[in-house]
Scaffold this motif. Structure first.
Motif, mmCIF file in Angstrom:
data_model
loop_
_atom_site.group_PDB
_atom_site.id
_atom_site.type_symbol
_atom_site.label_atom_id
_atom_site.label_comp_id
_atom_site.label_asym_id
_atom_site.label_seq_id
_atom_site.Cartn_x
_atom_site.Cartn_y
_atom_site.Cartn_z
ATOM 1 N N ASN A 178 33.893 26.917 38.372
ATOM 2 C CA ASN A 178 33.541 27.946 37.385
ATOM 3 C C ASN A 178 32.040 28.206 37.309
ATOM 4 O O ASN A 178 31.615 29.251 36.792
ATOM 5 C CB ASN A 178 34.060 27.545 36.003
ATOM 6 C CG ASN A 178 35.557 27.769 35.866
ATOM 7 O OD1 ASN A 178 36.109 28.681 36.476
ATOM 8 N ND2 ASN A 178 36.220 26.945 35.083
ATOM 9 N N VAL A 182 29.605 34.952 41.617
ATOM 10 C CA VAL A 182 30.232 35.864 42.575
ATOM 11 C C VAL A 182 29.298 36.067 43.782
ATOM 12 O O VAL A 182 28.099 36.308 43.625
ATOM 13 C CB VAL A 182 30.551 37.217 41.913
ATOM 14 C CG1 VAL A 182 31.050 38.224 42.942
ATOM 15 C CG2 VAL A 182 31.581 37.027 40.801
ATOM 16 N N SER A 219 42.098 26.929 47.558
ATOM 17 C CA SER A 219 42.011 28.383 47.766
ATOM 18 C C SER A 219 43.356 29.071 47.534
ATOM 19 O O SER A 219 43.394 30.247 47.143
ATOM 20 C CB SER A 219 41.502 28.692 49.177
ATOM 21 O OG SER A 219 42.455 28.324 50.158
ATOM 22 N N HIS A 222 43.423 29.223 43.686
ATOM 23 C CA HIS A 222 42.347 30.028 43.109
ATOM 24 C C HIS A 222 42.038 31.183 44.055
ATOM 25 O O HIS A 222 41.170 31.076 44.923
ATOM 26 C CB HIS A 222 41.103 29.171 42.872
ATOM 27 C CG HIS A 222 41.291 28.110 41.840
ATOM 28 N ND1 HIS A 222 41.047 28.307 40.503
ATOM 29 C CD2 HIS A 222 41.733 26.823 41.952
ATOM 30 C CE1 HIS A 222 41.303 27.203 39.829
ATOM 31 N NE2 HIS A 222 41.723 26.288 40.683
ATOM 32 N N THR A 223 42.711 32.285 43.861
ATOM 33 C CA THR A 223 42.567 33.413 44.782
ATOM 34 C C THR A 223 41.243 34.158 44.606
ATOM 35 O O THR A 223 40.954 35.070 45.382
ATOM 36 C CB THR A 223 43.731 34.397 44.610
ATOM 37 O OG1 THR A 223 43.809 34.801 43.233
ATOM 38 C CG2 THR A 223 45.051 33.734 45.001
ATOM 39 N N GLU A 224 40.465 33.772 43.591
ATOM 40 C CA GLU A 224 39.132 34.360 43.457
ATOM 41 C C GLU A 224 38.159 33.772 44.478
ATOM 42 O O GLU A 224 37.009 34.208 44.585
ATOM 43 C CB GLU A 224 38.589 34.165 42.037
ATOM 44 C CG GLU A 224 38.167 32.743 41.661
ATOM 45 C CD GLU A 224 39.296 31.894 41.110
ATOM 46 O OE1 GLU A 224 39.014 30.976 40.314
ATOM 47 O OE2 GLU A 224 40.469 32.134 41.486
ATOM 48 N N PHE A 225 38.631 32.760 45.231
ATOM 49 C CA PHE A 225 37.836 32.166 46.302
ATOM 50 C C PHE A 225 38.539 32.375 47.645
ATOM 51 O O PHE A 225 39.764 32.347 47.731
ATOM 52 C CB PHE A 225 37.648 30.657 46.072
ATOM 53 C CG PHE A 225 36.640 30.312 45.018
ATOM 54 C CD1 PHE A 225 35.314 30.065 45.341
ATOM 55 C CD2 PHE A 225 37.027 30.230 43.690
ATOM 56 C CE1 PHE A 225 34.389 29.754 44.363
ATOM 57 C CE2 PHE A 225 36.108 29.917 42.697
ATOM 58 C CZ PHE A 225 34.785 29.683 43.033
ATOM 59 N N ARG A 253 33.068 32.903 46.482
ATOM 60 C CA ARG A 253 33.665 33.488 45.287
ATOM 61 C C ARG A 253 33.664 35.011 45.398
ATOM 62 O O ARG A 253 32.626 35.652 45.602
ATOM 63 C CB ARG A 253 32.921 33.064 44.034
ATOM 64 C CG ARG A 253 33.571 33.598 42.763
ATOM 65 C CD ARG A 253 33.267 32.784 41.533
ATOM 66 N NE ARG A 253 34.219 33.101 40.492
ATOM 67 C CZ ARG A 253 34.388 32.372 39.403
ATOM 68 N NH1 ARG A 253 33.681 31.281 39.220
ATOM 69 N NH2 ARG A 253 35.268 32.734 38.495
ATOM 70 N N LEU A 254 34.859 35.605 45.235
ATOM 71 C CA LEU A 254 35.014 37.043 45.364
ATOM 72 C C LEU A 254 34.826 37.758 44.036
ATOM 73 O O LEU A 254 34.308 38.865 43.978
ATOM 74 C CB LEU A 254 36.406 37.377 45.900
ATOM 75 C CG LEU A 254 36.757 36.782 47.274
ATOM 76 C CD1 LEU A 254 38.204 37.096 47.609
ATOM 77 C CD2 LEU A 254 35.825 37.328 48.339
ATOM 78 N N ASP A 255 35.307 37.144 42.942
ATOM 79 C CA ASP A 255 35.190 37.777 41.615
ATOM 80 C C ASP A 255 35.256 36.723 40.522
ATOM 81 O O ASP A 255 35.354 35.547 40.801
ATOM 82 C CB ASP A 255 36.299 38.826 41.423
ATOM 83 C CG ASP A 255 37.698 38.227 41.640
ATOM 84 O OD1 ASP A 255 38.004 37.175 41.057
ATOM 85 O OD2 ASP A 255 38.475 38.840 42.397
#
Length: 255
Positions: A178, A182, A219, A222-225, A253-255
């Protein structure tokens, strides 16, 4: 697998699972096959234990340090959090990058910072860029202390280089992800354990108990990575893969 290098014929022969392939010695694929074995032999011979940075042992493959330098310069984090201090060479490395860039600081976390290493780090001219925290990297009080040192709006990059078991790395990924901003990364280093399980200094359990497995598992949850090797900013070769002890390590990190 059997790998035969014939310098007279300028060929590399690979025998595996009953099949045989012959490659040109000076081809890209031959380079990759030979490099893979070189990494294994070099690790067993403690080749990464022969380097230092500005006076402190760094215990890393030089290519990994150059590749992470490329990312640090591009991302320009305000803070690098690194779990695993050892002799402090990598902390000094990141501190030297920050001094050259004119911004940034390093937070180093280790369950035990040995007195002689602490003394050497604290007496180093780059120590003003470094904060040391002693304690388990996944202890909630340690995580809270690290978190308190990150200011709102700062860009953060995290490097995990402490205990390399699958479960510990998973736990680190959960408690530190966390903090990653981004476009920045959390890096689960030393997944090469999956390839080192059969060398004399290795451990058969490493084939499934390693940071690469942890990063992949993380991953999927946690699809934000996304696991993504950073693009090389300069490349005049046909090569595309790092020669690395950090395979599958780079979680962006994508978002």
């Amino acid at each position: 697998m059997k790998l035969t290098i014939d310098t007279e014929r300028k060929q590399v022969t690979i025998e595996q699972n009953g099949a045989t392939r012959t490659l040109e010695l000076y081809s890209r694929e031959a380079f990759e096959q030979i490099s893979h074995q070189w990494l294994k032999v070099g690790w067993n011979q403690k080749y990464p234990y022969t380097f230092s940075w500005m006076g402190r042992p760094i215990i890393q493959l030089p290519e990994d340090m150059i590749r992470v330098q490329e990312v640090v310069y591009r991302v320009k984090p305000d803070v690098i959090i690194e779990t695993g201090v050892a002799h402090g060479g990598s902390l000094i490395f990141y501190a030297s990058l920050f001094k050259a860039m004119g911004k940034g600081r390093v937070i180093g976390v280790d369950i035990e910072i040995r007195p002689h290493n602490r003394k050497a780090i604290e007496s180093h001219e780059l120590f003003p860029f470094i904060t040391l925290i002693e304690g388990s990297s996944i202890d909630r009080n340690v995580v809270a202390k690290v978190t308190s040192l990150v200011k709102p709006g700062e860009t953060v990059l995290v490097i995990l280089d402490s205990c390399h078991t699958r479960q510990h790395v998973l736990d680190e990924l959960e408690v530190y992800h966390n903090l990653v901003t981004v476009g920045s990364y959390i890096i689960a280093t030393d997944g090469s354990m999956k390839d080192l399980y059969d060398v004399p200094r290795g451990n058969p359990e490493w084939i499934h108990d390693n940071p690469t497995v942890a990063a992949l598992e993380f991953s999927k949850k946690h699809t934000e990575f996304v696991i993504e090797q950073p693009v090389w900013p300069f490349n005049e070769s046909q090569l595309t893969e790092n020669i690395t002890h950090w395979p599958g390590a780079w979680l962006r990190r994508l978002d």
